[in-house]
Design a protein around this motif. Structure first.
Motif, PDB file in Angstrom:
ATOM      1  N   PRO A  88      37.454  36.152  34.416  1.00  0.00           N
ATOM      2  CA  PRO A  88      37.266  34.802  33.908  1.00  0.00           C
ATOM      3  C   PRO A  88      38.005  34.239  35.232  1.00  0.00           C
ATOM      4  CG  PRO A  88      36.860  35.431  31.938  1.00  0.00           C
ATOM      5  CD  PRO A  88      37.323  37.082  33.031  1.00  0.00           C
ATOM      6  N   TYR A 116      44.249  33.988  30.045  1.00  0.00           N
ATOM      7  CA  TYR A 116      43.147  34.266  31.383  1.00  0.00           C
ATOM      8  C   TYR A 116      44.296  33.789  32.262  1.00  0.00           C
ATOM      9  CZ  TYR A 116      39.992  35.426  28.407  1.00  0.00           C
ATOM     10  OH  TYR A 116      38.716  35.871  26.857  1.00  0.00           O
ATOM     11  N   ILE A 119      42.929  31.447  35.150  1.00  0.00           N
ATOM     12  CA  ILE A 119      41.758  30.618  34.827  1.00  0.00           C
ATOM     13  C   ILE A 119      42.426  29.043  35.608  1.00  0.00           C
ATOM     14  CG2 ILE A 119      40.714  29.241  33.304  1.00  0.00           C
ATOM     15  CD1 ILE A 119      39.168  31.723  32.644  1.00  0.00           C
ATOM     16  N   ARG A 278      33.869  32.193  32.842  1.00  0.00           N
ATOM     17  CA  ARG A 278      35.531  31.107  32.745  1.00  0.00           C
ATOM     18  C   ARG A 278      34.487  30.833  31.340  1.00  0.00           C
ATOM     19  NH1 ARG A 278      34.207  29.287  37.424  1.00  0.00           N
ATOM     20  NH2 ARG A 278      33.107  27.720  37.562  1.00  0.00           N
TER      21      ARG A 278
END
Length: 299
Positions: A88, A116, A119, A278
């Motif tokens: 993502p 993550y 992101i 995402r």
């Protein structure tokens, strides 16, 4: 018909050796297979098979097309698989009510970003429900019944609307035993959500409506809670808003037996189809994280 599908049908005929066998393999009608091959041959302007009574045999042009088709379909499947398994990444826009967002959504977003690293998140806090499509919002947290907007929703819990007052106020004015007793008290009205100056309670099937003329109105829940802490009067707040004061003892929960039904808490987003990795990752992460908060599962 999709042109990639035409190539898949073509390869199925080639591999199976006949249109009837290809139809059985693809679970389609023989007429659909025949039309697909005819369309492809017309499109390329070449005859692709030698036809006999028992079998179709690819001629030179057909074999060359088959080689290219297999390569093209393999690249297509690889691209789709790579996209599905992609890490993502990119910008995610999330919105939540002001107090809930500041206290609870912001920490969830922070933990999500730590998991993550590719992101970025823009967290927009406000007590007005924003139009997700118009404002480019990916995910919103909504408290209360949902309208029929066509948004997809994932429930994460519920909150209660509580009546609270400070110990000092109750020591001076006494504690109301029923909603009807509120008429003898100073009531603080929060006006963040427009409506009549009334509070609603319920016991079984009976609804209690308390209408009043407040001397103090505020459009901010922190202002409402500050006035209640100071001992000015009795206020209403959602469970997650009043939780720190209830735990600290600076406010006391009143009339719990008369509280109306709990309000659902949802994460909503425009569509579950073709959801960006995402967005899917955040929704799954936030549902799990928010669902563990005791304050949105108050009895």
């Amino acid at each position: 018909m999709d042109r990639l599908d035409e190539l898949q049908v073509f390869l199925a005929i080639l591999d199976a050796g006949s249109m009837s066998a290809a139809a059985q393999k693809l679970r389609r009608s023989p007429s659909a297979i025949t039309r697909s091959l005819a369309t492809l041959e017309e499109r390329v302007g070449l005859r692709l098979f030698e036809r006999s009574t028992r079998r179709l045999t690819a001629i030179g042009e057909g074999l060359r097309l088959a080689e290219q088709a297999r390569r093209l379909l393999a690249d297509y499947e690889g691209a789709i698989s790579e996209h599905d398994a992609a890490v993502p990444r990119g910008l995610l826009r999330v919105t939540a009510p002001m107090v809930f967002g500041r206290r609870h959504m912001a920490p969830v977003v922070t933990r999500f970003l730590m998991r993550y690293p590719e992101i970025q998140v823009e967290l927009v806090l406000g007590d007005r429900n924003m139009d997700l499509i118009e404002n480019g919002i990916d995910v919103a947290l909504r408290i209360g019944p949902l309208d029929s907007s066509g948004l997809v929703a994932r429930r994460v819990g519920e909150v209660r609307r509580m009546t609270v007052a400070s110990p000092a106020y109750l020591a001076q004015h006494g504690e109301p035993a029923t909603p009807e007793d509120l008429g003898r008290h100073e009531l603080i009205l929060g006006t963040a959500v427009r409506g009549l100056a009334e509070w609603r309670y319920r016991t079984g099937e009976r609804e209690h409506i308390v209408r009043f003329t407040p001397r103090l109105r505020l459009n901010d829940i922190e202002g409402v809670l500050n006035a209640a802490r100071a001992g000015f009067g009795i206020a209403q707040a959602l469970s997650y808003q009043a939780a720190p004061d209830l735990q600290a003892g600076s406010l006391v929960r009143l009339l719990s037996a008369y509280e109306p039904e709990a309000l659902p808490v949802h994460l909503v987003f425009p569509s579950a189809r073709h959801m960006a990795p995402r967005v899917r990752a955040f929704v799954d992460f936030a549902v799990e994280e928010l669902g563990q908060l005791p304050l949105i599962r108050q009895p």
